[in-house]
Design a protein around this motif. Structure first.
Motif, mmCIF file in Angstrom:
data_model
loop_
_atom_site.group_PDB
_atom_site.id
_atom_site.type_symbol
_atom_site.label_atom_id
_atom_site.label_comp_id
_atom_site.label_asym_id
_atom_site.label_seq_id
_atom_site.Cartn_x
_atom_site.Cartn_y
_atom_site.Cartn_z
ATOM 1 N N GLY A 180 0.596 -1.221 0.155
ATOM 2 C CA GLY A 180 -0.047 -0.065 -0.031
ATOM 3 C C GLY A 180 0.910 1.197 0.143
ATOM 4 N N SER A 181 0.091 2.219 -0.486
ATOM 5 C CA SER A 181 0.938 3.636 -0.902
ATOM 6 C C SER A 181 0.002 4.776 -0.477
ATOM 7 C CB SER A 181 1.724 3.691 -2.013
ATOM 8 O OG SER A 181 2.231 4.946 -2.267
ATOM 9 N N ALA A 182 0.523 5.841 -0.116
ATOM 10 C CA ALA A 182 -0.306 7.142 -0.095
ATOM 11 C C ALA A 182 -0.468 7.605 -1.187
ATOM 12 C CB ALA A 182 0.277 7.994 1.057
ATOM 13 N N ASP A 183 0.422 7.409 -2.354
ATOM 14 C CA ASP A 183 0.291 8.072 -3.523
ATOM 15 C C ASP A 183 -0.519 7.088 -4.479
ATOM 16 O OD1 ASP A 183 1.825 10.258 -2.568
ATOM 17 O OD2 ASP A 183 3.695 9.140 -2.760
ATOM 18 N N ALA A 184 -1.123 7.792 -5.400
ATOM 19 C CA ALA A 184 -1.761 7.140 -6.583
ATOM 20 C C ALA A 184 -0.876 6.376 -7.382
ATOM 21 C CB ALA A 184 -2.440 8.110 -7.500
ATOM 22 N N PRO A 185 -1.150 5.012 -7.656
ATOM 23 C CA PRO A 185 -2.265 4.397 -7.600
ATOM 24 C C PRO A 185 -2.740 3.857 -6.340
ATOM 25 C CG PRO A 185 -0.916 3.066 -8.660
ATOM 26 C CD PRO A 185 -0.191 4.418 -8.397
ATOM 27 N N PHE A 186 -1.924 4.378 -5.318
ATOM 28 C CA PHE A 186 -2.103 3.741 -3.877
ATOM 29 C C PHE A 186 -1.592 2.399 -3.753
ATOM 30 C CE2 PHE A 186 -5.269 6.619 -4.946
ATOM 31 C CZ PHE A 186 -4.817 8.014 -4.174
ATOM 32 N N TYR A 187 -0.576 1.996 -4.455
ATOM 33 C CA TYR A 187 0.183 0.727 -3.913
ATOM 34 C C TYR A 187 1.598 0.630 -4.880
ATOM 35 C CZ TYR A 187 -1.043 -0.807 -8.755
ATOM 36 O OH TYR A 187 -1.347 -1.076 -10.135
#
Length: 130
Positions: free
Chosen positions: A13-20
């Motif tokens: 998971g990531s806070a930036d698009a695309p969120f991974y």
């Protein structure tokens, strides 16, 4: 997230698009088999038996394709390495992809003229005077 069976990689998971971040990549068919990838299917090469199935655990497949031993009346390490007919036999054996994983045969040579016996491998005896 987890990759499907037959795929390797990590999805985080990531806070930036695309969120991974990360990806899942199809694992290639292992040694002794052919095909584009484990998920799309692998087939054992000629002279080998077994099967390959996708798995979610490393190395992301189960099974193997093992070399098959040379048939009776032939010698060699395996069908993959090559087999030759034993002494007193004629013919040829070649690796194949379906059971019994070879084509051809090694047939016992008949005893020659002026001799008795079933075949050369079983033993021949010359007639008296020959």
């Amino acid at each position: 997230c987890a990759c499907y069976e037959g795929y390797s990689g990590n999805i985080i998971g990531s806070a930036d698009a695309p969120f991974y971040t990360g990806s899942c990549t199809a694992v290639g068919c292992p040694a002794g088999s052919s095909g584009s990838s484990v998920p799309s299917g692998c087939s054992c090469l000629a002279g080998r038996s077994g099967s390959i199935s996708p798995s979610s655990n490393y190395p992301y497949y189960t099974g193997s394709c093992s070399a098959v031993a040379c048939p009776t009346s032939a010698s060699g390490t395996s069908l993959v390495a090559g087999c030759t007919c034993n002494a007193g036999h004629r013919g040829a054996v070649a690796a194949a992809t379906t059971w019994p994983y070879f084509t051809g045969s090694c047939v016992a040579v008949s005893c020659p003229a002026h001799s008795s016996g079933a075949s050369v491998p079983d033993g021949c005896a010359c007639y008296e005077g020959y």
